[in-house]
Each structure stands twice: as structure tokens, then as C-alpha cells.
Write an enzyme that holds these catalytic residues in place. Structure first.
Site, PDB file in Angstrom:
ATOM      1  CE1 TYR A 175      -4.129  -1.906   0.608  1.00  0.00           C
ATOM      2  CE2 TYR A 175      -2.653  -3.285   1.911  1.00  0.00           C
ATOM      3  CZ  TYR A 175      -3.857  -3.088   1.265  1.00  0.00           C
ATOM      4  OH  TYR A 175      -4.805  -4.099   1.271  1.00  0.00           O
ATOM      5  CB  SER A 176       0.928   4.268  -2.139  1.00  0.00           C
ATOM      6  OG  SER A 176       1.273   3.633  -3.345  1.00  0.00           O
ATOM      7  CB  CYS A 355       0.133   6.612  -8.416  1.00  0.00           C
ATOM      8  SG  CYS A 355       0.151   5.350  -7.108  1.00  0.00           S
ATOM      9  CD  GLU A 395       4.186   2.628  -6.318  1.00  0.00           C
ATOM     10  OE1 GLU A 395       5.397   2.482  -6.081  1.00  0.00           O
ATOM     11  OE2 GLU A 395       3.377   3.110  -5.502  1.00  0.00           O
ATOM     12  CE1 TYR A 397      -4.150   0.293  -7.224  1.00  0.00           C
ATOM     13  CE2 TYR A 397      -2.020   1.415  -7.001  1.00  0.00           C
ATOM     14  CZ  TYR A 397      -3.406   1.409  -6.878  1.00  0.00           C
ATOM     15  OH  TYR A 397      -4.050   2.534  -6.426  1.00  0.00           O
TER      16      TYR A 397
END
Length: 397
Positions: A175-176, A355, A395, A397
Site C-alpha cells: 500500500y502506498s 499512480c 506505479e 497495480y
């Protein structure tokens, strides 16, 4: 006559008491406030009941909140716990500025994780959001330090069955980090995460399938203050905030919880009194489904109010806005509206970050390639050059 009058008065009092006793007060949680509504208890009209059931079927994600995960809704605050005023800088322990020369990596590992403690779990989206997102504050006592833009691993409790039939711990979920190194308490003793609860609606079952829910996100969103949480990391260098040029332009592109690392940026840029004296421009492009799904908007508006020349935010609300062709407004469509400015800034050294969900990358790259071609540029070559110069950070996901 006096006796009969007194009797009538007693009857009126009794009737008022009975009516008052049937009143029920309910609290309806909205995104940033609690509103009280009072109504008379009694039979529900069939039409109203049917409408209620239809609404439930149209928004299955709302049904999930009828279980114990109401903890997040119950903790919705009139003023969110994460909120800060940006009218003056906040003092922080500056010894944390020199504790590391570069971003720390893997201080804790899956085999030797760090045990932290949940401080608070707060729902931060409105009732019509497409899903549930929570801001989670975790007490670390400063023992797992990080730089802005890094991520933590969270190890969900329990075990899984390996292919060989043996039990093994769950792998960490990344988790960022959604706070600066000083945390929401400005003392370095906490950190924050922005977590969306992962659920799966099975159309055949007509309900959520708990066997397919996200193990870690549901653990975090259901957590209570004092619960223990196992952490690994920090990890990641691709999104670490560059601070060598305080006058740089930072273009931040996010969908959903991809906004997390940018919150660590803007708090360092505009809130905390550190050696990093930001004088540049921070420009956020944020894509979500609707207005209720926006994240940290109250904080963003506070920054805009206090730093109107240094901070911009543009939303792409796919279910509320239309793009230039009349279709849904996605993040790449909103960026295209400012394509000339974005390309000009990139050619003059701006740093662009992306992101969020990886599904947005084809649309973003396709839009940038099209605009570049219209300008007589080769986007692929330009992108390579941006990466080489440290102006392109992704980044997903």
C-alpha cells in the site's frame, strides 16, 4: 367539570408521551458530516419498501456495509481526522531530515515483520461512492521510517494453504503511504494508508461472495483502534519525491487510491516546516466515478485556498462528466483538455507521476502519443528521454 378537565388533560399527556416514545432518531453518515433525521416508527408503505429494495439491487456495494464493516461509517467525522489547515506551516522534529541520506528499504521483512497498532479507521467517501475507501492511521513509534512516495507491506492475519497442502502465512500486500514521514500527528510516530475495501459481487448468487473478498483490505477496513497489524518495508524508489529543485513542477495523475503518495507530497510541500521550501507548482489530475468518490477533497480545497498560485486540481468524474466527444470523462480525457500546457511543462523540466489502476495506462499513453503526433513529436522517444531525465514516474497495480 374540573375533574373531567383534569382527566382530559391526563389523556392528552399520555397520548403525547406515546407518540414521543415511538420516535426514533437515526444518524445518516455523509462524506464529511453527520446529519440527524427523526421519523415516526410504524409500518413501511409497500411502495417505499419496493423502492428501497430496488436501490439495494442497484448498489450492491452498499449492502456490504450492513455487516460489521459499518465500523468505518460509524467513525465518519464532522471534521475528518486527517484534515489539516494550511494557513501556516507546522513544526516537525527536524532530526528526521538527516536520519537517512536516501530512502530506507526493507527495514522489516515478511519473515521478520514489524508489529504496529491501529489508531483509527475512518470512511472517507460519501454514500453514493462506488465502493468503500478508508483512511487508516497506524502507530509505529517511528520505528519503520520512510520517505514520501514509498510503500508499506501489510501482512493479513491467518494462513493460506500452499499447493503442497501445508499452511503458510499470507504474503504482504503493498500500500502506498498516504502521509509524510511525520505522519498525521506531525511527530513521526504514525503513518497513514488509503485503502479501498475489495469485494466481489457474484451475479449468480445475487450477493457478495465472501470467499473472493480482498483478505487484507477487508482486514484493514474492519480493524478497530488497538488492533495489531504486521508490517514490512518500506519499499519502492520509483515514486520517491525529488527534492533537489524546490521550484519544480509536479504533475500528479491518479485514479482512486492512487492518490495516496501524492498526499505525502502535498503535506511536505505546503504543510510542514522543513528544509524543503517548495516554491514550484503541484498539479493533480484525479479520476474517480462520481463526486462522492473523491478522496481528501476538503484538504485539497484548503490547499487551493492558501496556495492558489502553486496548487491545481482537476477531476475526471466518469459518471458525472462528459468528454469532448460526449462519452464518459476518464482521466486521459481530462488531461487532454490541458495537453498543450502539459507538453510545454514537460519540455521545460516538469516531473509527471502516474499512480493507480494499471488499466488507465493504455488510455493515458494513447492520448499522449496522439497529442505528440499532432505536435510533430515521437511520444515513445520523448517518453524515453523523460525517463532518462527523471521526469516520468509510474506505479500501477
Amino acid at each position: 367539570n374540573e375533574t373531567s378537565g383534569a382527566g382530559a388533560e391526563r389523556k392528552r399527556r399520555l397520548r403525547r408521551t406515546k407518540i414521543a416514545s415511538t420516535r426514533v432518531s437515526m444518524q445518516f453518515a455523509t462524506k464529511n458530516q453527520m446529519k440527524s433525521k427523526t421519523f415516526l416508527a410504524g409500518g413501511v408503505r409497500p411502495q417505499a419498501l419496493r423502492q428501497s429494495r430496488r436501490a439495494q439491487r442497484k448498489a450492491p456495494q452498499m449492502q456490504a456495509r450492513s455487516r460489521q464493516n459499518l465500523c468505518c461509517v460509524a467513525e465518519t467525522k464532522a471534521v475528518p481526522t486527517y484534515f489539516a489547515e494550511y494557513n501556516e506551516k507546522v513544526s516537525v522534529p527536524l532530526e528526521m531530515e538527516t536520519a537517512f541520506e536516501k530512502a530506507p528499504m526493507n527495514t522489516y521483512t515478511p519473515k521478520a515483520p514489524f508489529e504496529a497498532e491501529i489508531v483509527s479507521v475512518e470512511r472517507i467517501v460519501g454514500p453514493n461512492a462506488t465502493g468503500e475507501t478508508c483512511h487508516i492511521v497506524i502507530k509505529t513509534d517511528g520505528k519503520i521510517p520512510f520517505f514520501e512516495g514509498q510503500s508499506y507491506g501489510i501482512v493479513p492475519p491467518g494462513v493460506k494453504i500452499a499447493p503442497n497442502g501445508k499452511e503458510k502465512p499470507h504474503a504482504p500486500r503493498l500500500y502506498s503511504i498516504a502521509s509524510s514521514r511525520y505522519g498525521d500527528t506531525f511527530d513521526g510516530n504514525t503513518t497513514s494508508l488509503c485503502v479501498r475495501r475489495a469485494t466481489y459481487w457474484d451475479p449468480e448468487l445475487g450477493r457478495e461472495d465472501p470467499a473472493k473478498k480482498g483478505i487484507c483490505s477487508n482486514f484493514l477496513c474492519d480493524a478497530k483502534p488497538g488492533d495489531k497489524v504486521m508490517m514490512t518495508g518500506p519499499v519502492g524508489a520509483s515514486m520517491v519525491l525529488p527534492q533537489d529543485d524546490p521550484n519544480a513542477v509536479h504533475i500528479m495523475v491518479a485514479t482512486g487510491t492512487g492518490i495516496a503518495p501524492y498526499r505525502s507530497y502535498w503535506r511536505r510541500m505546503f504543510l510542514e516546516d522543513t528544509p524543503f521550501k517548495f516554491t514550484g507548482l503541484a498539479w493533480l489530475f484525479m479520476g474517480v466515478a462520481n463526486s462522492d468518490a473523491t478522496l481528501y477533497d476538503d484538504e485539497l480545497q484548503e490547499i487551493k485556498k492558501n496556495y492558489p498560485d502553486q496548487f491545481r486540481v482537476d477531476y475526471a468524474l466518469s459518471r458525472e462528466q462528459k468528454n469532448k466527444d460526449g462519452g464518459k470523462m476518464y482521466i486521459q480525457d481530462k488531461m487532454e483538455e490541458y495537453a498543450d500546457q502539459i507538453f510545454d511543462l514537460l519540455e521545460n523540466g516538469a516531473i509527471l507521476y502516474v499512480c493507480g489502476l494499471k488499466g488507465m495506462m493504455p488510455g493515458i499513453n494513447g492520448m499522449l502519443e496522439k497529442v505528440a503526433a499532432e505536435k510533430g513529436l515521437d511520444w515513445k522517444e520523448m517518453q524515453k528521454d523523460l525517463k532518462k531525465k527523471g521526469q516520468w514516474h509510474v506505479e500501477v497495480y
